[in-house]
Write a protein that holds these residues in place. Structure first.
Motif, PDB file in Angstrom:
ATOM      1  N   VAL A  55       0.805  -1.226   0.000  1.00  0.00           N
ATOM      2  CA  VAL A  55       0.000   0.000   0.000  1.00  0.00           C
ATOM      3  C   VAL A  55       0.835   1.273   0.000  1.00  0.00           C
ATOM      4  O   VAL A  55       0.314   2.353  -0.244  1.00  0.00           O
ATOM      5  CB  VAL A  55      -1.040   0.012   1.151  1.00  0.00           C
ATOM      6  N   GLU A  58       0.601   2.490  -3.500  1.00  0.00           N
ATOM      7  CA  GLU A  58      -0.752   2.835  -3.949  1.00  0.00           C
ATOM      8  C   GLU A  58      -1.043   4.297  -3.598  1.00  0.00           C
ATOM      9  O   GLU A  58      -0.316   4.893  -2.801  1.00  0.00           O
ATOM     10  CB  GLU A  58      -1.775   1.913  -3.272  1.00  0.00           C
ATOM     11  N   PRO A  59      -2.101   4.877  -4.144  1.00  0.00           N
ATOM     12  CA  PRO A  59      -2.421   6.278  -3.826  1.00  0.00           C
ATOM     13  C   PRO A  59      -2.602   6.558  -2.334  1.00  0.00           C
ATOM     14  O   PRO A  59      -2.401   7.674  -1.888  1.00  0.00           O
ATOM     15  CB  PRO A  59      -3.716   6.531  -4.592  1.00  0.00           C
ATOM     16  N   THR A  60      -2.920   5.533  -1.562  1.00  0.00           N
ATOM     17  CA  THR A  60      -3.056   5.739  -0.115  1.00  0.00           C
ATOM     18  C   THR A  60      -1.718   6.046   0.537  1.00  0.00           C
ATOM     19  O   THR A  60      -1.670   6.712   1.564  1.00  0.00           O
ATOM     20  CB  THR A  60      -3.634   4.482   0.558  1.00  0.00           C
ATOM     21  N   ALA A  61      -0.628   5.546  -0.057  1.00  0.00           N
ATOM     22  CA  ALA A  61       0.745   5.780   0.403  1.00  0.00           C
ATOM     23  C   ALA A  61       0.922   5.524   1.902  1.00  0.00           C
ATOM     24  O   ALA A  61       1.436   6.344   2.638  1.00  0.00           O
ATOM     25  CB  ALA A  61       1.201   7.185   0.044  1.00  0.00           C
ATOM     26  N   ILE A  62       0.500   4.345   2.342  1.00  0.00           N
ATOM     27  CA  ILE A  62       0.684   3.956   3.740  1.00  0.00           C
ATOM     28  C   ILE A  62       2.041   3.268   3.843  1.00  0.00           C
ATOM     29  O   ILE A  62       2.187   2.091   3.489  1.00  0.00           O
ATOM     30  CB  ILE A  62      -0.454   3.047   4.234  1.00  0.00           C
ATOM     31  N   GLU A  63       3.029   4.000   4.280  1.00  0.00           N
ATOM     32  CA  GLU A  63       4.400   3.478   4.364  1.00  0.00           C
ATOM     33  C   GLU A  63       4.503   2.369   5.405  1.00  0.00           C
ATOM     34  O   GLU A  63       3.890   2.430   6.461  1.00  0.00           O
ATOM     35  CB  GLU A  63       5.372   4.605   4.725  1.00  0.00           C
ATOM     36  N   ARG A  65       3.499  -0.702   5.347  1.00  0.00           N
ATOM     37  CA  ARG A  65       2.358  -1.608   5.507  1.00  0.00           C
ATOM     38  C   ARG A  65       2.079  -2.360   4.214  1.00  0.00           C
ATOM     39  O   ARG A  65       2.354  -1.879   3.119  1.00  0.00           O
ATOM     40  CB  ARG A  65       1.081  -0.837   5.888  1.00  0.00           C
ATOM     41  N   PHE A  67      -1.210  -4.763   2.584  1.00  0.00           N
ATOM     42  CA  PHE A  67      -2.586  -5.212   2.746  1.00  0.00           C
ATOM     43  C   PHE A  67      -2.618  -6.669   2.281  1.00  0.00           C
ATOM     44  O   PHE A  67      -2.250  -6.969   1.153  1.00  0.00           O
ATOM     45  CB  PHE A  67      -3.505  -4.323   1.914  1.00  0.00           C
ATOM     46  N   LEU A 143      -3.917  -5.319   7.672  1.00  0.00           N
ATOM     47  CA  LEU A 143      -2.972  -4.282   7.300  1.00  0.00           C
ATOM     48  C   LEU A 143      -1.698  -4.557   8.093  1.00  0.00           C
ATOM     49  O   LEU A 143      -1.558  -4.162   9.243  1.00  0.00           O
ATOM     50  CB  LEU A 143      -3.554  -2.911   7.622  1.00  0.00           C
TER      51      LEU A 143
END
Length: 153
Positions: A55, A58-63, A65, A67, A143
Protein backbone atom coordinates in the motif's frame (compact mmCIF):
# COMPACT_ATOMS: atom_id res chain seq x y z
CA UNK A 1 -54.34 -11.08 6.74
CA UNK A 2 -51.98 -8.13 7.37
CA UNK A 3 -50.57 -9.94 10.41
CA UNK A 4 -49.80 -13.07 8.36
CA UNK A 5 -48.16 -11.02 5.60
CA UNK A 6 -46.05 -9.14 8.15
CA UNK A 7 -44.96 -12.43 9.75
CA UNK A 8 -43.99 -13.88 6.35
CA UNK A 9 -41.92 -10.78 5.52
CA UNK A 10 -40.11 -10.94 8.90
CA UNK A 11 -39.32 -14.66 8.51
CA UNK A 12 -38.17 -14.18 4.90
CA UNK A 13 -35.90 -11.30 5.83
CA UNK A 14 -34.33 -13.35 8.61
CA UNK A 15 -33.55 -16.25 6.27
CA UNK A 16 -32.11 -14.35 3.30
CA UNK A 17 -28.44 -15.24 2.97
CA UNK A 18 -25.94 -12.44 3.37
CA UNK A 19 -23.44 -10.92 5.73
CA UNK A 20 -24.80 -10.83 9.26
CA UNK A 21 -23.39 -8.94 12.19
CA UNK A 22 -20.84 -11.11 13.89
CA UNK A 23 -21.33 -12.63 17.29
CA UNK A 24 -20.65 -10.08 19.97
CA UNK A 25 -19.76 -10.15 23.62
CA UNK A 26 -23.01 -10.20 25.64
CA UNK A 27 -23.92 -7.21 27.78
CA UNK A 28 -22.21 -7.28 31.16
CA UNK A 29 -19.52 -9.74 30.00
CA UNK A 30 -17.02 -7.30 28.45
CA UNK A 31 -14.05 -5.67 30.11
CA UNK A 32 -10.33 -5.08 29.81
CA UNK A 33 -8.09 -8.15 30.04
CA UNK A 34 -10.85 -10.39 31.42
CA UNK A 35 -9.30 -13.38 29.63
CA UNK A 36 -5.62 -14.33 29.51
CA UNK A 37 -3.46 -16.19 27.02
CA UNK A 38 -3.91 -19.95 27.47
CA UNK A 39 -0.70 -20.79 25.69
CA UNK A 40 -2.55 -23.23 23.42
CA UNK A 41 -0.40 -23.91 20.34
CA UNK A 42 -1.61 -23.80 16.74
CA UNK A 43 -3.36 -27.02 15.81
CA UNK A 44 -5.23 -28.17 12.70
CA UNK A 45 -4.88 -24.84 10.86
CA UNK A 46 -3.92 -24.24 7.25
CA UNK A 47 -3.05 -20.58 6.55
CA UNK A 48 -2.78 -19.62 2.87
CA UNK A 49 -1.91 -16.10 1.70
CA UNK A 50 -4.19 -15.35 -1.26
CA UNK A 51 -2.78 -11.96 -2.24
CA UNK A 52 -0.99 -8.88 -0.93
CA UNK A 53 -0.75 -5.23 -1.93
CA UNK A 54 2.16 -2.94 -1.08
CA UNK A 55 0.00 0.00 0.00
CA UNK A 56 3.02 2.34 0.11
CA UNK A 57 3.00 2.29 -3.70
CA UNK A 58 -0.75 2.83 -3.95
CA UNK A 59 -2.42 6.28 -3.83
CA UNK A 60 -3.06 5.74 -0.12
CA UNK A 61 0.74 5.78 0.40
CA UNK A 62 0.68 3.96 3.74
CA UNK A 63 4.40 3.48 4.36
CA UNK A 64 5.62 0.30 6.03
CA UNK A 65 2.36 -1.61 5.51
CA UNK A 66 1.08 -4.35 3.27
CA UNK A 67 -2.59 -5.21 2.75
CA UNK A 68 -2.93 -8.99 2.92
CA UNK A 69 -5.77 -11.47 2.34
CA UNK A 70 -5.55 -15.02 3.72
CA UNK A 71 -7.69 -18.14 3.79
CA UNK A 72 -7.58 -20.07 7.06
CA UNK A 73 -9.03 -23.57 7.27
CA UNK A 74 -9.46 -24.71 10.86
CA UNK A 75 -10.25 -28.39 11.31
CA UNK A 76 -12.65 -29.57 14.05
CA UNK A 77 -10.76 -29.14 17.33
CA UNK A 78 -8.24 -26.88 15.57
CA UNK A 79 -6.80 -23.80 17.26
CA UNK A 80 -5.57 -20.41 16.02
CA UNK A 81 -3.30 -19.47 18.95
CA UNK A 82 -3.43 -16.31 21.05
CA UNK A 83 -2.39 -13.20 19.16
CA UNK A 84 -2.78 -9.43 19.31
CA UNK A 85 -4.00 -6.94 16.74
CA UNK A 86 -2.21 -4.05 18.45
CA UNK A 87 -0.20 -3.38 15.29
CA UNK A 88 -2.34 -5.24 12.75
CA UNK A 89 -6.01 -4.34 12.29
CA UNK A 90 -7.98 -7.04 10.46
CA UNK A 91 -11.41 -8.05 9.23
CA UNK A 92 -12.46 -11.70 9.43
CA UNK A 93 -15.26 -13.21 7.34
CA UNK A 94 -16.54 -16.68 8.25
CA UNK A 95 -17.07 -18.37 4.91
CA UNK A 96 -17.99 -21.83 6.23
CA UNK A 97 -18.70 -23.48 9.55
CA UNK A 98 -18.67 -22.14 13.07
CA UNK A 99 -15.70 -20.81 15.05
CA UNK A 100 -15.44 -19.78 18.70
CA UNK A 101 -13.43 -16.72 19.72
CA UNK A 102 -11.88 -16.32 23.16
CA UNK A 103 -11.17 -12.58 23.45
CA UNK A 104 -9.29 -10.68 26.14
CA UNK A 105 -12.22 -8.27 26.24
CA UNK A 106 -14.98 -10.83 26.90
CA UNK A 107 -15.35 -13.24 29.82
CA UNK A 108 -17.41 -15.73 27.78
CA UNK A 109 -16.70 -17.37 24.40
CA UNK A 110 -18.09 -15.62 21.31
CA UNK A 111 -19.49 -17.87 18.56
CA UNK A 112 -19.15 -16.74 14.93
CA UNK A 113 -21.12 -18.47 12.16
CA UNK A 114 -20.87 -18.69 8.38
CA UNK A 115 -21.84 -15.39 6.73
CA UNK A 116 -20.65 -13.24 9.65
CA UNK A 117 -17.81 -10.73 9.63
CA UNK A 118 -16.00 -9.13 12.54
CA UNK A 119 -13.43 -6.35 12.95
CA UNK A 120 -10.24 -7.00 14.90
CA UNK A 121 -9.02 -3.64 16.17
CA UNK A 122 -5.89 -2.49 18.02
CA UNK A 123 -7.37 -3.46 21.39
CA UNK A 124 -8.09 -7.06 20.27
CA UNK A 125 -6.12 -9.97 21.70
CA UNK A 126 -7.67 -13.40 21.30
CA UNK A 127 -7.52 -17.00 20.15
CA UNK A 128 -9.96 -19.10 18.12
CA UNK A 129 -11.09 -22.73 18.29
CA UNK A 130 -13.25 -24.77 15.97
CA UNK A 131 -15.66 -26.47 18.38
CA UNK A 132 -17.85 -27.67 15.49
CA UNK A 133 -17.86 -30.95 13.57
CA UNK A 134 -16.87 -29.55 10.17
CA UNK A 135 -13.92 -27.44 9.01
CA UNK A 136 -14.31 -23.69 9.52
CA UNK A 137 -13.07 -21.47 6.70
CA UNK A 138 -12.14 -17.87 7.48
CA UNK A 139 -11.12 -15.13 5.06
CA UNK A 140 -8.82 -12.67 6.83
CA UNK A 141 -7.75 -9.29 5.49
CA UNK A 142 -5.21 -7.32 7.49
CA UNK A 143 -2.97 -4.28 7.30
CA UNK A 144 0.38 -5.84 8.12
CA UNK A 145 3.59 -4.10 9.14
CA UNK A 146 6.52 -4.54 6.77
CA UNK A 147 10.10 -4.34 8.02
CA UNK A 148 12.94 -2.37 6.44
CA UNK A 149 13.96 -5.61 4.67
CA UNK A 150 10.54 -5.75 2.98
CA UNK A 151 9.47 -8.84 4.95
CA UNK A 152 6.08 -8.94 6.62
CA UNK A 153 6.16 -8.73 10.40
Amino acid sequence: MKFILKAVVIVAAATVPGVALAGQCPAGKSGTDVRADTGAPAKGVTDTVLTTIDVASEPTAIEGRSFRMRRLVIQPGGVVPWHSHGERPAIIYVQQGTITEYASSCSVPIVHRAGEATAELHNTSHWWKNTGKTPAILISSDLLKVGADGKMM
